[in-house]
Design a protein around this motif. Structure first.
Motif, PDB file in Angstrom:
ATOM      1  N   GLY A 379       0.786  -1.231   0.000  1.00  0.00           N
ATOM      2  CA  GLY A 379       0.000   0.000   0.000  1.00  0.00           C
ATOM      3  C   GLY A 379       0.818   1.281   0.000  1.00  0.00           C
ATOM      4  O   GLY A 379       0.278   2.364   0.249  1.00  0.00           O
ATOM      5  N   PHE A 380       2.120   1.188  -0.314  1.00  0.00           N
ATOM      6  CA  PHE A 380       2.972   2.366  -0.343  1.00  0.00           C
ATOM      7  C   PHE A 380       3.281   2.786  -1.782  1.00  0.00           C
ATOM      8  O   PHE A 380       3.331   1.934  -2.676  1.00  0.00           O
ATOM      9  N   ILE A 381       3.507   4.078  -1.987  1.00  0.00           N
ATOM     10  CA  ILE A 381       3.963   4.583  -3.273  1.00  0.00           C
ATOM     11  C   ILE A 381       5.488   4.403  -3.324  1.00  0.00           C
ATOM     12  O   ILE A 381       6.191   4.923  -2.450  1.00  0.00           O
ATOM     13  N   PRO A 382       6.022   3.679  -4.304  1.00  0.00           N
ATOM     14  CA  PRO A 382       7.470   3.427  -4.312  1.00  0.00           C
ATOM     15  C   PRO A 382       8.303   4.704  -4.415  1.00  0.00           C
ATOM     16  O   PRO A 382       9.247   4.894  -3.667  1.00  0.00           O
ATOM     17  N   GLY A 383       7.920   5.598  -5.338  1.00  0.00           N
ATOM     18  CA  GLY A 383       8.726   6.804  -5.548  1.00  0.00           C
ATOM     19  C   GLY A 383      10.113   6.476  -6.066  1.00  0.00           C
ATOM     20  O   GLY A 383      10.533   5.313  -6.147  1.00  0.00           O
TER      21      GLY A 383
END
Length: 385
Positions: A379-383
């Protein structure tokens, strides 16, 4: 978590019927080893000023190891030879296991922020006034300086490009050997734009040149600007809106709508002793006014400037002091817990990747893909792609 020494002291105080306020304050080590930028840099001078105050008031010394590059500054911290580092945004790169830390010797590191200098320095792109570049969209097809080995500078450029939905593939990359050469490349007409900041006095060379200086504007106060900044957040999450009103070719009437981030960051490993970090943060707060007078560009170290909802978790020792001062909320704790969970996802992904062949045949591209998939699944944005 309380240390054994703290537990012993608590037990003694309770056994003697002493109030907990009678407990001794945590003490500083006689010598603490830190890493920083090279001798003469602003960040080295800031560390030296803080070391002088600790020596004067706590009889504690800081031994500073200057490092010429990001890996040189992070290696002693990772190996345990140093307890703290005053470094740039590469601290975040090390947390994420990207850029120079995308290698089988590194991978994601369990770092914690002790304090950070949120000084309000604007960082973005400076263009030749003759280039016609005023907005990120104007960069398409133009020549943009790419600093070899300059991950932080190049990621700033990537952030500005993403504002307009562009990438490095949409501009003509001009490879440059150093930040100083980047300024020369614009002055000499080799490049049209380069990463720059309000904290770089050499930018005056562009302002006084025949072509002049144009700051690339990234406004955030319109629906279009908000959407553009959301694109930046998904690409370079540490880069946040800043409006500069002081600097070369900048004023209250002619501001530069750009971005920035904390510079430098005082960080340590998650395992660093909690009482010591607590004592250090408390000392920095109580002696801030003196520290600010003695060190250049130190105003952003104040507790009021700390950003408790940024991109790296604070150390438990720092959080303990923030709570004492009434500055730490439940929302801040939830955000910090989420950042710690992100580090746990990264650590597990690294372990799995290395066990499944990465330890023998490491590939930076494969790790980048594996990292992104693990973060997205959690559920995280990798960036930083």
């Amino acid at each position: 978590m309380k240390t054994p020494s703290t537990i012993k002291t608590l037990a003694l105080a309770i056994g003697l019927g002493l109030p907990l306020t009678a407990l001794a304050e945590p003490t500083f080590p006689r010598v603490s080893v830190w890493t920083a930028y090279d001798t003469g840099s602003t960040y080295y001078i800031q560390a030296s000023a803080l070391g002088g105050l600790l020596r004067e008031h706590q009889n504690s010394n800081i031994r500073i190891i200057p490092g010429r590059n990001d890996v040189a500054r992070m290696t002693p911290l990772k190996s345990g030879q140093a307890s703290y580092t005053i470094s740039g945004i590469a601290t975040y790169f090390a947390q994420e296991g990207v850029m120079l830390f995308n290698s089988n010797e590194w991978g994601p590191q369990p770092l914690r922020v002790v304090s950070a200098n949120f000084g309000g320095q604007a960082i973005g792109l400076a263009a030749s006034g003759a280039s016609g570049i005023e907005t990120p969209a104007d960069l398409e097809g133009k020549r943009v300086a790419y600093v070899l080995g300059g991950d932080a500078m190049n990621m700033t450029t990537a952030a500005v490009l993403s504002y307009a939905g562009l990438t490095w593939d949409d501009v003509r990359k001009v490879e440059i050997g150093s930040p100083l050469e980047a300024i020369d490349s614009v002055l000499n007409g080799v490049a049209d734009a380069m990463p720059g900041s309000t904290g770089n006095p050499l930018i005056e060379r562009l302002s006084g040149s025949p072509g002049g200086l144009s700051w690339v504007q990234l406004p955030s106060d319109t629906p279009e600007g908000e959407a553009a900044w959301q694109r930046i957040a998904e690409t370079v999450p540490y880069y946040q809106p800043i409006t500069a009103t002081e600097g070369v070719n900048i004023s209250e009437d002619d501001p530069w709508h750009s971005g920035g981030y904390a510079l430098p960051i005082l960080a340590t490993m998650e395992s660093q002793e909690e009482d010591e970090v607590y004592a250090l943060v408390k000392f920095m707060d109580e002696h801030f006014e003196t520290f600010n007078r003695q060190a250049p560009a130190a105003s952003g170290w104040s507790m009021e400037r700390q950003n408790f909802e940024w991109i790296m978790p604070y150390h438990d020792g720092a959080i303990r002091y923030f709570k004492e001062k009434g500055a730490w909320s439940d929302d801040h704790q939830a955000h910090n817990d989420d950042l710690v969970r992100r580090q746990e996802v990264l650590a597990n992904a690294w372990g799995t990747y290395m066990q499944n062949g990465g330890g023998v045949n490491f590939s930076s591209e494969e790790w980048s893909d594996f990292r992104a998939e693990a973060l997205e699944s959690a559920g995280f944005i990798p960036g930083l792609l």
